[in-house]
Motif scaffolding. Sequence first.
Motif, PDB file in Angstrom:
ATOM      1  N   UNK A 377       0.852  -1.187   0.000  1.00 25.65           N
ATOM      2  CA  UNK A 377       0.000   0.000   0.000  1.00 25.65           C
ATOM      3  C   UNK A 377       0.887   1.235   0.000  1.00 25.65           C
ATOM      4  N   UNK A 378       0.652   2.146  -0.942  1.00 26.36           N
ATOM      5  CA  UNK A 378       1.421   3.383  -1.083  1.00 26.36           C
ATOM      6  C   UNK A 378       0.512   4.585  -0.958  1.00 26.36           C
ATOM      7  N   UNK A 379       1.073   5.661  -0.424  1.00 25.33           N
ATOM      8  CA  UNK A 379       0.355   6.937  -0.353  1.00 25.33           C
ATOM      9  C   UNK A 379       1.320   8.032  -0.768  1.00 25.33           C
ATOM     10  N   UNK A 380       0.961   8.778  -1.825  1.00 30.36           N
ATOM     11  CA  UNK A 380       1.787   9.875  -2.312  1.00 30.36           C
ATOM     12  C   UNK A 380       1.182  11.189  -1.815  1.00 30.36           C
ATOM     13  N   UNK A 389       7.508   7.853 -12.029  1.00 30.16           N
ATOM     14  CA  UNK A 389       7.412   6.394 -12.048  1.00 30.16           C
ATOM     15  C   UNK A 389       7.810   5.850 -10.692  1.00 30.16           C
ATOM     16  N   UNK A 390       7.316   4.664 -10.380  1.00 27.45           N
ATOM     17  CA  UNK A 390       7.630   4.006  -9.114  1.00 27.45           C
ATOM     18  C   UNK A 390       7.942   2.554  -9.424  1.00 27.45           C
ATOM     19  N   UNK A 391       9.136   2.111  -9.024  1.00 28.17           N
ATOM     20  CA  UNK A 391       9.593   0.763  -9.313  1.00 28.17           C
ATOM     21  C   UNK A 391       9.640  -0.063  -8.029  1.00 28.17           C
ATOM     22  N   UNK A 419      -1.939   4.601 -12.534  1.00 26.72           N
ATOM     23  CA  UNK A 419      -1.874   3.856 -11.272  1.00 26.72           C
ATOM     24  C   UNK A 419      -1.439   4.760 -10.139  1.00 26.72           C
ATOM     25  N   UNK A 420      -0.456   5.618 -10.410  1.00 25.36           N
ATOM     26  CA  UNK A 420       0.047   6.533  -9.383  1.00 25.36           C
ATOM     27  C   UNK A 420      -0.878   7.732  -9.272  1.00 25.36           C
ATOM     28  N   UNK A 421      -1.435   7.914  -8.091  1.00 25.63           N
ATOM     29  CA  UNK A 421      -2.309   9.052  -7.827  1.00 25.63           C
ATOM     30  C   UNK A 421      -1.858   9.712  -6.540  1.00 25.63           C
ATOM     31  N   UNK A 426      -2.823   3.705  -2.650  1.00 23.71           N
ATOM     32  CA  UNK A 426      -2.686   2.919  -3.868  1.00 23.71           C
ATOM     33  C   UNK A 426      -2.358   1.493  -3.447  1.00 23.71           C
ATOM     34  N   UNK A 427      -3.252   0.568  -3.722  1.00 23.48           N
ATOM     35  CA  UNK A 427      -3.019  -0.822  -3.367  1.00 23.48           C
ATOM     36  C   UNK A 427      -2.414  -1.580  -4.539  1.00 23.48           C
ATOM     37  N   UNK A 428      -1.148  -1.924  -4.428  1.00 25.57           N
ATOM     38  CA  UNK A 428      -0.472  -2.680  -5.483  1.00 25.57           C
ATOM     39  C   UNK A 428      -0.532  -4.164  -5.149  1.00 25.57           C
TER      40      UNK A 428
END
Length: 629
Positions: A377-380, A389-391, A419-421, A426-428
Amino acid sequence: MKTYSLFSLKKIGFIITSVVLVLGCQNEFSDLQEAKYSANPDVFIDTFSPGLNFAAFGGTVVTGFQVDSNVFYNKTAASMRFDVPNVNDPEGAYVGGSFFTSVGRDLSGYDALTFWAKSSQSATIDVIGFGNDFGANKYQASISGLILSTVWKKYIIPIPDPSKLKIEKGMLFLSEGPENGKGYTFWIDEVKFEKLGTVSNSQGSILTGADKVETSFIGVTRTIDGLISTFNLPNGINQSVNVTPAYFVFTSSNPAVATVDELGVVTTIGTGTAVITAKLGNNTAKGSLTINSAGTYVHAPTPIQDASKVISIYTEKYPNVALDYYNGYWAPYQTTKSADFSVNGDNVLNYTNFNFVGIQFSSPTVDASVMSHLHVDLYMPNAIPAGASFKVQLVDFGADGVAGGSDDKSSVVTFVSPTLVTKSWIGLNIPLSNYTGLTSKIHIGQIIFEGTNITNFYADNIYFYNDGSIIPSVPVTAAPTPTVPAANVLSVFSDGYTNVAGTDLNPSWGQTTVASQVLIAGNNTLKYSGLNYQGIVLGSAQNVSTKTYLHLDYYTSNSSSLKVYLISPGPVEKSSILTVPSSGAPSVGGWKSIDIPLTAFAPVNLGNIIQLKFDGNGTIYLDNIYFRN
């Protein structure tokens, strides 16, 4: 390359005394006869100054310090000798401890701690300073990476704010580990506090002098770090001293949004913007922290995966594997720092100044061979610019399970807009099959995040899981425990019931199947390897006409065909097809429990069942074979 001990620099101020080794030459009563707070500047001049004690830090070689009457500076009587151990020394990982007094001293009339030092080889002391008193260590100050040579040289550790040291007990502390895996010896002499009058231009810094901007939420706390005071020494060199928060006075521009206490702990309490600054003495410190509070924190979604199908790296819901670190700070190229926070018991990884960062778990590594996905789980919190981009990279340490070497494998999956918001979790859910270069998943030891045009992100709920599409070749759990009352059961094979006596589980019918019994989680289980067909001959003919179902539990990771037969004299036999993985398709995971209506076996005579048979392919595990109402 220097090997550091378990008790690293960050923790040196809080290590508990393991043993008090040496007491001062005079007893405590003698020390108490001086003025209430003695201004005695001496620490070690040929011997301990009155009332001075030494205690080794936990994990050190406790005999690593001694008074040396053979090596000393400028024809004095003795020096302090420290013997650094080799790597893997059974007596301890490093040498170090604190020299402290039981009664505080008034050191406010001095501006530096000075000493002479030399070593048996060129070396770098990990940390050395004053203010460690085995208590609050409130006014601790230290230098990291003090360079020693083989000749005597005078060293100066400036006092950030002498007015604070009116009742100081911590006279000297240090910690040093092996250099390039090897031990060595160094000496320190003529240790005392002095009024030099030539130490100037003290400049305090918080956050290492940077002006940082962070998004925060109500309830989030974070501690101001990177506390430094820089001085110009008599030799013209600028010397940075690591200091504790008590030397600073912190201020918030808007306490309704964020407060800051005397220890530099910032707490967000409202919505809006607040700027945290500090003073060291009368001078404003470099660096600031701007808190942009977005209000109430929105937690990442709670994971819903079955815990038995999860390997957790960072969650609150599941037990996490043993971690080496969440941020290894791989210098010199990494810029990413950590500003992790907690909201109502929810711990969140917060990576700032982000370019790349590694999470490592090497003792042991993770066997993800039966996992289907990696979840993150990501939060920007900030706007995502064009080209961002996020790798997410996975690294397998190879057959030896050790990082480095030609057998390591890695692969990367890249995410971009849409995908990136921003400002939303953001659930990857990344299929491990997307990591095409990861030819082995048995010794995964690192997860590496790398970004382009992304400066800050939060991470939570990092775990591997099996969505049911991957099944281990061998079951890790036993078949489900039967719950049908024994009075309603006629059992062929089950630990839960009394089985038909005299049953032959492996009759010789010319089959190529290798039949055996194995323990799965302590439960007896039938195993058919290389199945073509396999029979079971009941100890006596059984009348099951009053029963309703044939029950069995089965498990297979590689079968594409499986049938079960009932057989009555004649022979009359009839099969029922069982659902198994089909060739080339994803496997069906876990134990399967099935109840087959006995009417499906017509025209078999249910009043005279003598045998069961299985045919198909692959490796099959069977348990709880019984007839029931």
